[in-house]
Design an enzyme around this catalytic site. Structure first.
Site, PDB file in Angstrom:
ATOM      1  N   ASN A 146       0.865  -1.178   0.000  1.00  0.00           N
ATOM      2  CA  ASN A 146       0.000   0.000   0.000  1.00  0.00           C
ATOM      3  C   ASN A 146       0.905   1.232   0.000  1.00  0.00           C
ATOM      4  O   ASN A 146       1.457   1.601   1.031  1.00  0.00           O
ATOM      5  CB  ASN A 146      -0.897  -0.028   1.253  1.00  0.00           C
ATOM      6  CG  ASN A 146      -1.762   1.219   1.350  1.00  0.00           C
ATOM      7  OD1 ASN A 146      -1.855   2.001   0.403  1.00  0.00           O
ATOM      8  ND2 ASN A 146      -2.402   1.400   2.501  1.00  0.00           N
ATOM      9  N   TRP A 147       1.048   1.806  -1.177  1.00  0.00           N
ATOM     10  CA  TRP A 147       1.957   2.960  -1.287  1.00  0.00           C
ATOM     11  C   TRP A 147       1.367   4.237  -0.700  1.00  0.00           C
ATOM     12  O   TRP A 147       2.048   5.257  -0.601  1.00  0.00           O
ATOM     13  CB  TRP A 147       2.300   3.218  -2.767  1.00  0.00           C
ATOM     14  CG  TRP A 147       3.231   2.218  -3.379  1.00  0.00           C
ATOM     15  CD1 TRP A 147       3.782   1.102  -2.779  1.00  0.00           C
ATOM     16  CD2 TRP A 147       3.721   2.230  -4.724  1.00  0.00           C
ATOM     17  NE1 TRP A 147       4.577   0.439  -3.674  1.00  0.00           N
ATOM     18  CE2 TRP A 147       4.561   1.113  -4.883  1.00  0.00           C
ATOM     19  CE3 TRP A 147       3.530   3.081  -5.818  1.00  0.00           C
ATOM     20  CZ2 TRP A 147       5.218   0.820  -6.084  1.00  0.00           C
ATOM     21  CZ3 TRP A 147       4.170   2.795  -7.017  1.00  0.00           C
ATOM     22  CH2 TRP A 147       5.010   1.679  -7.136  1.00  0.00           C
ATOM     23  N   LYS A 148       0.094   4.204  -0.388  1.00  0.00           N
ATOM     24  CA  LYS A 148      -0.591   5.390   0.149  1.00  0.00           C
ATOM     25  C   LYS A 148      -0.386   6.580  -0.797  1.00  0.00           C
ATOM     26  O   LYS A 148      -0.323   6.392  -2.006  1.00  0.00           O
ATOM     27  CB  LYS A 148      -0.125   5.668   1.582  1.00  0.00           C
ATOM     28  CG  LYS A 148      -0.278   4.425   2.459  1.00  0.00           C
ATOM     29  CD  LYS A 148      -0.105   4.697   3.923  1.00  0.00           C
ATOM     30  CE  LYS A 148      -0.272   3.390   4.697  1.00  0.00           C
ATOM     31  NZ  LYS A 148      -0.266   3.556   6.131  1.00  0.00           N
ATOM     32  N   GLY A 161       2.532  -1.102   4.358  1.00  0.00           N
ATOM     33  CA  GLY A 161       2.601   0.312   4.003  1.00  0.00           C
ATOM     34  C   GLY A 161       4.041   0.754   3.807  1.00  0.00           C
ATOM     35  O   GLY A 161       4.659   0.492   2.770  1.00  0.00           O
ATOM     36  N   GLY A 162       4.596   1.397   4.830  1.00  0.00           N
ATOM     37  CA  GLY A 162       5.930   2.003   4.749  1.00  0.00           C
ATOM     38  C   GLY A 162       6.995   1.109   4.121  1.00  0.00           C
ATOM     39  O   GLY A 162       7.762   1.549   3.258  1.00  0.00           O
ATOM     40  N   SER A 171       2.954  -2.131  10.462  1.00  0.00           N
ATOM     41  CA  SER A 171       4.383  -2.261  10.754  1.00  0.00           C
ATOM     42  C   SER A 171       4.967  -3.624  10.374  1.00  0.00           C
ATOM     43  O   SER A 171       5.811  -4.184  11.078  1.00  0.00           O
ATOM     44  CB  SER A 171       4.652  -1.961  12.232  1.00  0.00           C
ATOM     45  OG  SER A 171       4.273  -0.636  12.537  1.00  0.00           O
ATOM     46  N   GLY A 230       2.104   2.302  10.898  1.00  0.00           N
ATOM     47  CA  GLY A 230       3.184   3.281  10.788  1.00  0.00           C
ATOM     48  C   GLY A 230       3.910   3.555  12.085  1.00  0.00           C
ATOM     49  O   GLY A 230       4.547   4.592  12.237  1.00  0.00           O
ATOM     50  N   GLU A 239      -6.130  -4.398  10.712  1.00  0.00           N
ATOM     51  CA  GLU A 239      -5.069  -3.411  10.920  1.00  0.00           C
ATOM     52  C   GLU A 239      -5.326  -2.638  12.214  1.00  0.00           C
ATOM     53  O   GLU A 239      -6.069  -1.635  12.196  1.00  0.00           O
ATOM     54  CB  GLU A 239      -5.035  -2.429   9.748  1.00  0.00           C
ATOM     55  CG  GLU A 239      -4.746  -3.079   8.405  1.00  0.00           C
ATOM     56  CD  GLU A 239      -4.053  -2.106   7.468  1.00  0.00           C
ATOM     57  OE1 GLU A 239      -2.948  -2.422   7.029  1.00  0.00           O
ATOM     58  OE2 GLU A 239      -4.600  -1.023   7.204  1.00  0.00           O
ATOM     59  N   HIS A 288      -9.838   1.982   4.745  1.00  0.00           N
ATOM     60  CA  HIS A 288      -8.566   2.090   5.467  1.00  0.00           C
ATOM     61  C   HIS A 288      -8.742   3.082   6.626  1.00  0.00           C
ATOM     62  O   HIS A 288      -9.466   4.083   6.489  1.00  0.00           O
ATOM     63  CB  HIS A 288      -7.455   2.557   4.509  1.00  0.00           C
ATOM     64  CG  HIS A 288      -6.089   2.424   5.113  1.00  0.00           C
ATOM     65  ND1 HIS A 288      -5.600   3.343   6.019  1.00  0.00           N
ATOM     66  CD2 HIS A 288      -5.134   1.478   4.977  1.00  0.00           C
ATOM     67  CE1 HIS A 288      -4.389   2.962   6.405  1.00  0.00           C
ATOM     68  NE2 HIS A 288      -4.083   1.823   5.784  1.00  0.00           N
TER      69      HIS A 288
HETATM   70  P1  PGA Z   1       2.458   0.367   7.750  1.00  0.00           P
HETATM   71  O1  PGA Z   1       1.007   0.653   7.110  1.00  0.00           O
HETATM   72  O2  PGA Z   1       2.943  -0.942   7.158  1.00  0.00           O
HETATM   73  O3  PGA Z   1       3.290   1.530   7.342  1.00  0.00           O
HETATM   74  O4  PGA Z   1       2.275   0.246   9.226  1.00  0.00           O
HETATM   75  C1  PGA Z   1       0.094  -0.381   6.914  1.00  0.00           C
HETATM   76  C2  PGA Z   1      -1.185   0.173   6.333  1.00  0.00           C
HETATM   77  O5  PGA Z   1      -1.584   1.274   6.740  1.00  0.00           O
HETATM   78  O6  PGA Z   1      -1.817  -0.447   5.465  1.00  0.00           O
END
Ligand code: PGA
Length: 231
Positions: free
Chosen positions: A9-11, A215-216, A194, A163, A157, A100
């Protein structure tokens, strides 16, 4: 061997040039180790404006990647300035992230809106990747669409884990995965929050977790590649 979903998920990140570099770097890893995928399905969820070029890069490089949008309009085509509807998205993606926690938090999305999005996504053949932080959200979202329907992926999540570098424990995630399956049937349940190449296996090896939403750590193609390898 269970099927695993590894979703990036590149956001709200990356320009077209940066996305292009990501695919080329990912391809370098893939060339060296093409057999690593096996039972793993790779999905990259990116901004609408990147979808078309990402499809082009991926098919040029013959990457086994599917694409997802990160949101969908709660309306059909029409006079809804700024919205991107499910029928438009289906030209470029097979899946869409819905609900999300960042959309719930910053854009005020409630269960009713999430519900409309699920209905339209399914109507146009997009698989919803429904994100929830607690079981109640499942009941609220799915109840309104008429109960059980197997065409979902659910990502658990927890808010504190997103994050934060503080993932949930694998046993909590597994327990939540079991509760979600008890409620919705045998659908894929993912863990997100995370996830890194170091902890991914601890989640994917539990019986009720069928993959991860990253995500990150997905922004770096080499780290994402390691996540796939280690899952
Ligand atoms: P993260 O984000 O891996 O940076 O914690 C996950 C998400 O929000 O889908």
């Amino acid at each position: 061997m269970k099927r695993l979903f590894i979703i990036a998920n590149w956001k709200s990140s990356k320009t077209i040039k940066e996305a292009e570099k990501w695919f080329h770097d990912f391809h370098e890893g893939f060339k060296l180790n093409p057999l690593l995928l096996g039972n793993k399905q790779i999905i990259v969820a990116l901004s609408f404006i990147l979808l078309e070029h990402a499809n082009y890069c991926s098919s040029n490089l013959k990457l086994p990647i599917n694409f997802a949008a990160q949101d969908v309009s709660p309306f059909e085509e029409g006079a809804y300035t700024g919205e991107v509807n499910a029928r438009q998205i289906k030209e470029f993606a097979d899946d869409v992230i819905i609900g999300h926690s960042e959309r719930r938090r910053y854009f005020g999305e409630d269960e009713e809106m999430i519900n409309k999005k699920i209905v339209l996504a399914q109507k146009y053949g997009l698989t919803p990747i429904l994100c929830v932080s607690e079981l109640k959200q499942i009941h609220d979202s799915i109840r309104q669409v008429g109960g059980h329907n197997s065409n979902y992926i659910v990502a658990y999540e927890p808010l504190f884990a997103i994050g934060s570098s503080h993932p949930d424990t694998p046993s909590n995630a597994d327990e939540m995965g079991k509760k979600i399956k008890d409620t919705l049937g045998e659908i894929p349940v993912l863990y997100g929050g995370s996830v890194t190449s170091k902890n991914v296996k601890s989640f994917t090896q539990t019986p009720n977790i069928d993959g991860v939403l990253v995500g990150g750590a997905s922004l770096n193609p080499l780290e994402f590649f390691k996540i796939i390898e280690n899952a």
